[in-house]
Design a protein around this motif. Structure first.
Motif, PDB file in Angstrom:
ATOM      1  N   THR A 153       0.816  -1.223   0.000  1.00  0.00           N
ATOM      2  CA  THR A 153       0.000   0.000   0.000  1.00  0.00           C
ATOM      3  C   THR A 153       0.846   1.267   0.000  1.00  0.00           C
ATOM      4  N   VAL A 154       2.018   1.216   0.647  1.00  0.00           N
ATOM      5  CA  VAL A 154       2.846   2.428   0.758  1.00  0.00           C
ATOM      6  C   VAL A 154       3.950   2.450  -0.299  1.00  0.00           C
ATOM      7  N   GLY A 155       3.796   1.675  -1.356  1.00  0.00           N
ATOM      8  CA  GLY A 155       4.794   1.658  -2.426  1.00  0.00           C
ATOM      9  C   GLY A 155       5.839   0.593  -2.185  1.00  0.00           C
ATOM     10  N   THR A 156       6.759   0.830  -1.280  1.00  0.00           N
ATOM     11  CA  THR A 156       7.734  -0.192  -0.896  1.00  0.00           C
ATOM     12  C   THR A 156       7.019  -1.350  -0.212  1.00  0.00           C
ATOM     13  N   GLU A 157       7.350  -2.562  -0.631  1.00  0.00           N
ATOM     14  CA  GLU A 157       6.675  -3.739  -0.059  1.00  0.00           C
ATOM     15  C   GLU A 157       7.099  -3.955   1.389  1.00  0.00           C
ATOM     16  N   VAL A 191      -0.999   2.008  14.989  1.00  0.00           N
ATOM     17  CA  VAL A 191       0.303   2.154  14.332  1.00  0.00           C
ATOM     18  C   VAL A 191       0.024   2.510  12.886  1.00  0.00           C
ATOM     19  N   VAL A 192       0.555   3.668  12.445  1.00  0.00           N
ATOM     20  CA  VAL A 192       0.298   4.179  11.104  1.00  0.00           C
ATOM     21  C   VAL A 192       1.576   4.084  10.278  1.00  0.00           C
ATOM     22  N   PHE A 193       1.455   3.496   9.075  1.00  0.00           N
ATOM     23  CA  PHE A 193       2.560   3.424   8.109  1.00  0.00           C
ATOM     24  C   PHE A 193       2.213   4.362   6.957  1.00  0.00           C
ATOM     25  N   ILE A 194       3.157   5.264   6.614  1.00  0.00           N
ATOM     26  CA  ILE A 194       2.882   6.234   5.567  1.00  0.00           C
ATOM     27  C   ILE A 194       4.193   6.641   4.907  1.00  0.00           C
ATOM     28  N   ARG A 195       4.141   6.935   3.607  1.00  0.00           N
ATOM     29  CA  ARG A 195       5.281   7.544   2.936  1.00  0.00           C
ATOM     30  C   ARG A 195       5.106   9.050   3.035  1.00  0.00           C
ATOM     31  N   ALA A 196       6.142   9.720   3.533  1.00  0.00           N
ATOM     32  CA  ALA A 196       6.021  11.161   3.832  1.00  0.00           C
ATOM     33  C   ALA A 196       6.708  11.993   2.760  1.00  0.00           C
ATOM     34  N   GLN A 291      14.580   6.106   2.314  1.00  0.00           N
ATOM     35  CA  GLN A 291      14.334   5.243   1.159  1.00  0.00           C
ATOM     36  C   GLN A 291      15.143   5.701  -0.058  1.00  0.00           C
ATOM     37  N   GLY A 292      16.369   6.159   0.208  1.00  0.00           N
ATOM     38  CA  GLY A 292      17.235   6.570  -0.891  1.00  0.00           C
ATOM     39  C   GLY A 292      16.685   7.770  -1.619  1.00  0.00           C
ATOM     40  N   GLU A 293      16.530   7.644  -2.925  1.00  0.00           N
ATOM     41  CA  GLU A 293      16.046   8.752  -3.753  1.00  0.00           C
ATOM     42  C   GLU A 293      14.546   8.990  -3.585  1.00  0.00           C
ATOM     43  N   PHE A 294      13.860   8.061  -2.908  1.00  0.00           N
ATOM     44  CA  PHE A 294      12.412   8.190  -2.757  1.00  0.00           C
ATOM     45  C   PHE A 294      12.045   8.746  -1.372  1.00  0.00           C
ATOM     46  N   GLU A 295      10.776   9.053  -1.207  1.00  0.00           N
ATOM     47  CA  GLU A 295      10.279   9.618   0.046  1.00  0.00           C
ATOM     48  C   GLU A 295      10.462   8.621   1.189  1.00  0.00           C
ATOM     49  N   PRO A 296      10.761   9.083   2.387  1.00  0.00           N
ATOM     50  CA  PRO A 296      10.981   8.182   3.518  1.00  0.00           C
ATOM     51  C   PRO A 296       9.686   7.487   3.945  1.00  0.00           C
ATOM     52  N   LEU A 297       9.872   6.342   4.598  1.00  0.00           N
ATOM     53  CA  LEU A 297       8.769   5.648   5.239  1.00  0.00           C
ATOM     54  C   LEU A 297       8.705   6.146   6.680  1.00  0.00           C
ATOM     55  N   VAL A 298       7.534   6.601   7.093  1.00  0.00           N
ATOM     56  CA  VAL A 298       7.341   7.097   8.460  1.00  0.00           C
ATOM     57  C   VAL A 298       6.302   6.215   9.144  1.00  0.00           C
ATOM     58  N   ILE A 299       6.642   5.756  10.356  1.00  0.00           N
ATOM     59  CA  ILE A 299       5.746   4.914  11.154  1.00  0.00           C
ATOM     60  C   ILE A 299       5.494   5.643  12.467  1.00  0.00           C
ATOM     61  N   ASN A 320      10.437  -6.450  13.644  1.00  0.00           N
ATOM     62  CA  ASN A 320      10.439  -7.642  12.792  1.00  0.00           C
ATOM     63  C   ASN A 320       9.986  -7.368  11.368  1.00  0.00           C
ATOM     64  N   ILE A 321       9.815  -6.124  11.023  1.00  0.00           N
ATOM     65  CA  ILE A 321       9.366  -5.780   9.682  1.00  0.00           C
ATOM     66  C   ILE A 321      10.454  -6.107   8.658  1.00  0.00           C
ATOM     67  N   GLU A 322      10.046  -6.555   7.486  1.00  0.00           N
ATOM     68  CA  GLU A 322      10.968  -6.789   6.372  1.00  0.00           C
ATOM     69  C   GLU A 322      10.574  -5.835   5.248  1.00  0.00           C
ATOM     70  N   LEU A 323      11.519  -4.995   4.852  1.00  0.00           N
ATOM     71  CA  LEU A 323      11.239  -4.014   3.810  1.00  0.00           C
ATOM     72  C   LEU A 323      11.815  -4.494   2.487  1.00  0.00           C
ATOM     73  N   GLY A 324      11.025  -4.365   1.455  1.00  0.00           N
ATOM     74  CA  GLY A 324      11.494  -4.712   0.126  1.00  0.00           C
ATOM     75  C   GLY A 324      12.347  -3.600  -0.465  1.00  0.00           C
ATOM     76  N   THR A 325      12.654  -3.733  -1.730  1.00  0.00           N
ATOM     77  CA  THR A 325      13.434  -2.710  -2.428  1.00  0.00           C
ATOM     78  C   THR A 325      12.656  -1.403  -2.435  1.00  0.00           C
ATOM     79  N   PRO A 326      13.305  -0.274  -2.082  1.00  0.00           N
ATOM     80  CA  PRO A 326      12.582   1.009  -2.078  1.00  0.00           C
ATOM     81  C   PRO A 326      11.932   1.301  -3.424  1.00  0.00           C
TER      82      PRO A 326
END
Length: 333
Positions: A153-157, A191-196, A291-299, A320-326
């Motif tokens: 939902t937030v782009g990055t898996e 707990v809110v997950f969002i790309r900022a 997230q590198g060149e992309f917007e950060p993930l904010v929780i 324990n979260i696993e983040l995919g490729t940004p």
């Protein structure tokens, strides 16, 4: 058996030693018999029984020796034939003056084969299925079973290892919201997950002339340093989220300074689709993931009822979260 051989046996029974010629003839006779059918399976006529006379008298010495000689000849022939025909049998050397007992021990090896059931297509699918996809959620919360879920939902898996007592309240339009069973809205044990794309202006965090002021979301350290006294920040740390580095800190809103009267009085992080709020809940915990060149993930986790207990559960969830490729954040609709 021919007559000369029989005579020889009689002479031996009477105590006379055989001559050299007699021994040679006996040897040729035995070899001739050895070429005949296997005596182990041939029918052998029984020797006549010797029955004592009615008076109970025994056989004469001569008769006894004669019968014994005949029996010895038969046994000798049988033994030689058995040795000659039994190619795979063990051969024992027998001393005529010694009684030898041969014991053959057979070792039986038992092999136990485990007959495990063959894997079925259903078993292979269960192994390869991986995390469960979390379906879009817009209105009615869904109680989650303890399992792994994958969310894009937030782009990055994101792959979340969700334990017991979690409910999904929102999963759409660039925002994922998980809470406990009693969460009623933003800031109430969620707990809110969002790309900022932007963060609230830390020097003017509430509305100014009914407008919100924002700054670029790319520098969290600058944001923390510039926050007004009404935003109380502590416990700033760098943590590892399964190989991904994040900055985390706790926030308490001093409503006496900011006149904050709700759990959503500050739009802390935003993009073109949605928001993550700060307000007058007991305590907030923020994770900022570049997230590198992309917007950060904010929780953002809010602890309002039994805040220490809930934030501890949120810590476990996020650790324990696993983040995919940004990847880029979702586009506006």
């Amino acid at each position: 058996m021919n007559e000369p051989t029989f005579t020889e046996l009689v002479r031996q029974a009477e105590g006379d030693a055989p001559t050299t010629d007699e021994l040679a003839r006996m040897r040729r006779h035995v070899l001739t018999v050895a070429d005949r059918p296997d005596l182990r399976t041939a029918d052998i006529a029984e020797l006549p029984s010797i029955i004592p006379d009615p008076e109970g008298s025994l056989m004469t010495s001569r008769t006894t020796r004669l019968v014994a000689a005949l029996a010895a000849a038969v046994l000798l022939v049988v033994g030689i034939v058995a040795v000659t025909n039994g190619e795979d049998d063990e051969i024992d050397t027998i001393n005529p003056t010694t009684t030898t007992t041969t014991t053959t021990t057979t070792t039986t090896t038992t092999t136990t084969t485990s007959l495990a059931p063959e894997p079925t297509d259903a078993d292979e699918e269960a192994v390869s299925a991986g995390p469960l996809p979390l379906e879009p959620i817009t209105q009615v919360p869904i109680r989650l079973e303890a399992d792994q879920y994958v969310v894009d939902t937030v782009g990055t898996e994101l792959v979340l290892d969700v334990g017991e007592r979690w409910t999904a309240h929102r999963n759409t339009q660039g925002r994922l919201v998980l809470g406990d069973a009693f969460t009623q809205g933003p800031g109430d044990n969620d707990v809110v997950f969002i790309r900022a794309a932007r963060l609230i202006d830390p020097t003017q965090p509430t509305r100014v002339d009914e407008e919100w002021r924002y700054v670029d979301a790319g520098d969290i350290d600058t944001w923390i340093d510039a926050a007004v006294p009404g935003i109380v920040i502590d416990d700033i740390r760098t943590v590892d989220l399964n190989g991904t580095t994040a900055t985390t800190f706790d926030v308490v809103i001093d409503d006496t300074r900011l006149e904050c009267i709700s759990k959503g009085c500050i739009r802390f992080a935003t993009n073109d689709l949605t928001y993550a709020f700060l307000g007058n809940a007991d305590r907030y915990r923020v994770w900022y993931v570049e997230q590198g060149e992309f917007e950060p993930l904010v929780i953002v986790a809010s602890g309002d009822r039994s805040p220490d207990e809930f934030l501890a559960r949120a810590d476990e969830l996020v650790a324990n979260i696993e983040l995919g490729t940004p990847r880029p954040m979702p586009e506006s609709e």
